[in-house]
Design a protein around this motif. Structure first.
Motif, mmCIF file in Angstrom:
data_model
loop_
_atom_site.group_PDB
_atom_site.id
_atom_site.type_symbol
_atom_site.label_atom_id
_atom_site.label_comp_id
_atom_site.label_asym_id
_atom_site.label_seq_id
_atom_site.Cartn_x
_atom_site.Cartn_y
_atom_site.Cartn_z
ATOM 1 N N SER A 69 0.978 -1.142 -0.036
ATOM 2 C CA SER A 69 0.162 -0.147 -0.090
ATOM 3 C C SER A 69 0.865 1.327 0.113
ATOM 4 C CB SER A 69 -0.670 -0.128 1.169
ATOM 5 O OG SER A 69 -2.030 -0.986 1.040
ATOM 6 N N LEU A 104 4.097 1.551 -1.152
ATOM 7 C CA LEU A 104 4.522 1.708 -2.624
ATOM 8 C C LEU A 104 3.777 2.202 -3.641
ATOM 9 C CD1 LEU A 104 6.619 -1.559 -2.788
ATOM 10 C CD2 LEU A 104 7.388 0.590 -2.038
ATOM 11 N N LEU A 105 2.405 1.915 -3.635
ATOM 12 C CA LEU A 105 1.327 2.278 -4.502
ATOM 13 C C LEU A 105 1.019 3.755 -4.136
ATOM 14 C CD1 LEU A 105 -0.840 -0.901 -4.685
ATOM 15 C CD2 LEU A 105 0.751 -0.014 -6.417
ATOM 16 N N SER A 106 0.557 4.071 -2.901
ATOM 17 C CA SER A 106 0.251 5.366 -2.635
ATOM 18 C C SER A 106 1.250 6.556 -2.640
ATOM 19 C CB SER A 106 -0.483 5.425 -1.068
ATOM 20 O OG SER A 106 0.928 5.075 -0.196
ATOM 21 N N HIS A 107 2.536 6.098 -2.557
ATOM 22 C CA HIS A 107 3.555 7.108 -2.663
ATOM 23 C C HIS A 107 4.504 7.148 -4.099
ATOM 24 C CE1 HIS A 107 3.703 8.618 1.359
ATOM 25 N NE2 HIS A 107 3.469 7.404 1.696
ATOM 26 N N HIS A 108 3.953 6.183 -4.903
ATOM 27 C CA HIS A 108 4.442 6.059 -6.225
ATOM 28 C C HIS A 108 5.857 5.934 -6.313
ATOM 29 C CE1 HIS A 108 0.494 6.995 -7.885
ATOM 30 N NE2 HIS A 108 0.673 8.238 -7.079
ATOM 31 N N ILE A 109 6.362 4.838 -5.284
ATOM 32 C CA ILE A 109 7.780 4.258 -5.280
ATOM 33 C C ILE A 109 7.883 2.938 -5.436
ATOM 34 C CG2 ILE A 109 8.366 6.451 -3.669
ATOM 35 C CD1 ILE A 109 7.871 4.586 -1.165
ATOM 36 N N ASN A 110 9.186 2.616 -5.715
ATOM 37 C CA ASN A 110 9.484 1.405 -5.903
ATOM 38 C C ASN A 110 9.919 0.489 -4.679
ATOM 39 O OD1 ASN A 110 9.844 -0.964 -8.088
ATOM 40 N ND2 ASN A 110 12.119 -0.751 -7.695
ATOM 41 N N SER A 162 16.985 7.956 -6.438
ATOM 42 C CA SER A 162 16.628 7.346 -7.534
ATOM 43 C C SER A 162 17.052 7.630 -8.838
ATOM 44 C CB SER A 162 14.936 7.286 -7.511
ATOM 45 O OG SER A 162 14.488 8.751 -7.804
ATOM 46 N N THR A 170 15.104 8.606 -11.406
ATOM 47 C CA THR A 170 14.546 9.699 -11.501
ATOM 48 C C THR A 170 15.010 10.994 -10.940
ATOM 49 O OG1 THR A 170 12.364 8.763 -11.413
ATOM 50 C CG2 THR A 170 12.002 10.955 -11.450
#
Length: 157
Positions: A25, A27-33, A138, A140
């Motif tokens: 959750s 990883l998905l909510s923060h848009h991180i890997n 990262s 990015t």
């Protein structure tokens, strides 16, 4: 250019007992890997990435198993020693995390982070200062540096 100027400070971290569902959750909510796994003093213990979590999905089989007993026997005989679960069966950060982690320090040059990411196919690196997690850098973040340098490969014409 120093890592400290491009890293994400105070990154999202988890404790060893954090359930994998909560990690997914985050990883998905923060848009991180991935997230560093830290102890009570914010010292790095490991990292949990999306790749670590997808072992759960990869363990699902489309065809029926020949023999669960036989499979469990060979896994216990040839598998890793000790009583720890495999990543596909892990329920907490401690059970699914990667323990051997590459890291960088804030006052290192960006090229050190770039080289580690390329050589080891990493998407991010924890940034440690006095053995404590102070940030994450990262791919990015590295791309933003290239964009700032007005790299012709990244220019929109």
């Amino acid at each position: 250019m120093l890592i400290r100027n491009f890293m994400t400070p105070d990154p999202v971290t988890v404790q060893p007992e954090t359930p994998v569902e909560d990690i997914a959750s985050l990883l998905l909510s923060h848009h991180i890997n991935g997230v560093p796994v830290v102890d009570g003093e914010n010292r790095l213990l490991g990292v949990v990435t999306a790749e670590d979590l997808i072992h759960r999905g990869a363990d699902e089989r489309l065809e029926p198993r020949e023999s669960v007993w036989k499979e469990n026997f060979w896994v216990s005989f040839l598998g890793p020693q000790g009583s720890h679960r495999g990543k596909a069966e892990g329920r907490t950060a401690a059970e699914v995390m990667t323990k051997e982690v590459h890291s960088v320090e804030p006052d290192m040059h960006l090229s050190v982070a770039a080289r580690l990411m390329i050589d080891h196919r990493l998407t991010s690196l924890p940034v440690l200062e006095a053995e404590k997690v102070v940030g994450v850098i990262s791919r990015t973040d590295l791309l933003s540096h290239l964009k700032e340098m007005e790299n012709p490969l990244l220019r929109e014409d």
